[in-house]
Scaffold this motif. Sequence first.
Motif, short mmCIF file in Angstrom:
data_model
loop_
_atom_site.label_atom_id
_atom_site.label_comp_id
_atom_site.label_asym_id
_atom_site.label_seq_id
_atom_site.Cartn_x
_atom_site.Cartn_y
_atom_site.Cartn_z
N SER A 260 0.83 -1.21 0.00
CA SER A 260 0.00 0.00 0.00
C SER A 260 0.86 1.26 0.00
O SER A 260 0.61 2.21 -0.75
CB SER A 260 -0.92 -0.01 1.23
OG SER A 260 -1.72 1.16 1.28
N LEU A 264 1.22 4.14 -2.89
CA LEU A 264 1.02 5.57 -2.60
C LEU A 264 2.17 6.40 -3.15
O LEU A 264 1.95 7.48 -3.72
CB LEU A 264 0.91 5.79 -1.08
CG LEU A 264 -0.45 5.65 -0.44
CD1 LEU A 264 -0.35 5.97 1.05
CD2 LEU A 264 -1.49 6.56 -1.10
N ALA A 269 -3.36 5.98 -5.36
CA ALA A 269 -4.03 5.99 -4.06
C ALA A 269 -5.18 4.98 -3.98
O ALA A 269 -5.39 4.35 -2.93
CB ALA A 269 -4.55 7.40 -3.77
N ALA A 272 -3.75 1.68 -3.49
CA ALA A 272 -3.18 1.64 -2.14
C ALA A 272 -4.27 1.40 -1.11
O ALA A 272 -4.09 0.64 -0.14
CB ALA A 272 -2.45 2.95 -1.84
N ALA A 299 -4.28 6.51 2.48
CA ALA A 299 -4.86 6.46 1.14
C ALA A 299 -6.01 7.46 1.02
O ALA A 299 -6.15 8.15 0.00
CB ALA A 299 -5.36 5.05 0.84
#
Length: 354
Positions: A260, A264, A269, A272, A299
């Motif tokens: 994740s 990012l 996002a 993520a 996120a």
Amino acid sequence: MQRPCPDVPLHGGGYCAASNEFVKLGRWVRTLAFIVLLAVSNAASARPPAWIDGSASSLPSRVDPAMPLAAERGGEALRHGDALGAIGAIATVADLAPEAISPDAALTLGVAQFEAGRLASAAATLHAAATGPLEPWADYYLGEALFYLRDYGPAADAFARAATSGAAVSERAGRRRAEALLQARSPLALAAFDAAIRSGETADLAWGRILAAKLVGSRDPGGMMREFWRRFPDHPAADLIERAVTARQPATVAERVDRSERLLRRGLAKRAFTEADLAGAAATTRPERAVAALARAKAFVAMRDYRPAEPSLRAAAADGEPDVASDALFLLGKAKLKAADPVAARAVFEEVAA
């Protein structure tokens, strides 16, 4: 030009890593090549030609006066993406006096033929152009032409010469040599990928190394694949191997959170957030749930969705270890500032400092 995909797609599923990399870096290499070309041409114009002082008897005995102008026009056309114009500018003069073509003109012509998809002609021209200070560039493009002709062994040899030249193109040539050796199914591919990675690892090189290791059977591709899946979550191959990787051993919370965070950093996002959600589903302890909640909140913040980020940040602050809790509160304060709520932000920052 639509170039064929190699026999062993480096990304799997019909995705051509080599073609993709060439599209991304080819324009830079062309530009750099012709900066070198012009520098060499300008330097040559400041001294007597080599065939006058007798230092290079292999050079042409006569030169058509139109050749320097043709080379200049060809280079200019190629820099503007007009491969056919570049071919026309040089080939007309070269056809009239083939023995008079200069190395810089031959290189320009060969690259133009390559860009126009005339791969066999490009290979012949570039082979003849591989001489003098421009030799590394000629070898590099010769390797490209041979690669897309699926003549992978000779392509690897051409890339190897460029890679050991010390020229600006040498690092790129080393990477392409590894890819050519892989397509040739050579046992030398693994060592070539290792050498290329030492100069700077990329996702494509890491995936190529896995395929090369699988080819020779000398490493643990399964363990390498799991590491690749974790470190390069946005690579197409990571999606292809996820089921196989996680079937043996389910993904841990730490792995999901790591993926994740990497997504990012790459500006992905939404993906993520999905990884953070999967981390939360896998969490079994309060600290794990806190880490997953913080990843989910990050996120949300990256998507500028501040309102739903607050519950996740509060949960991370309540359940997390001290470092996780402080990170969650600090991020909550920043989110309040971005949401134009300075009073609430100040209260959160005071909580962090307490």
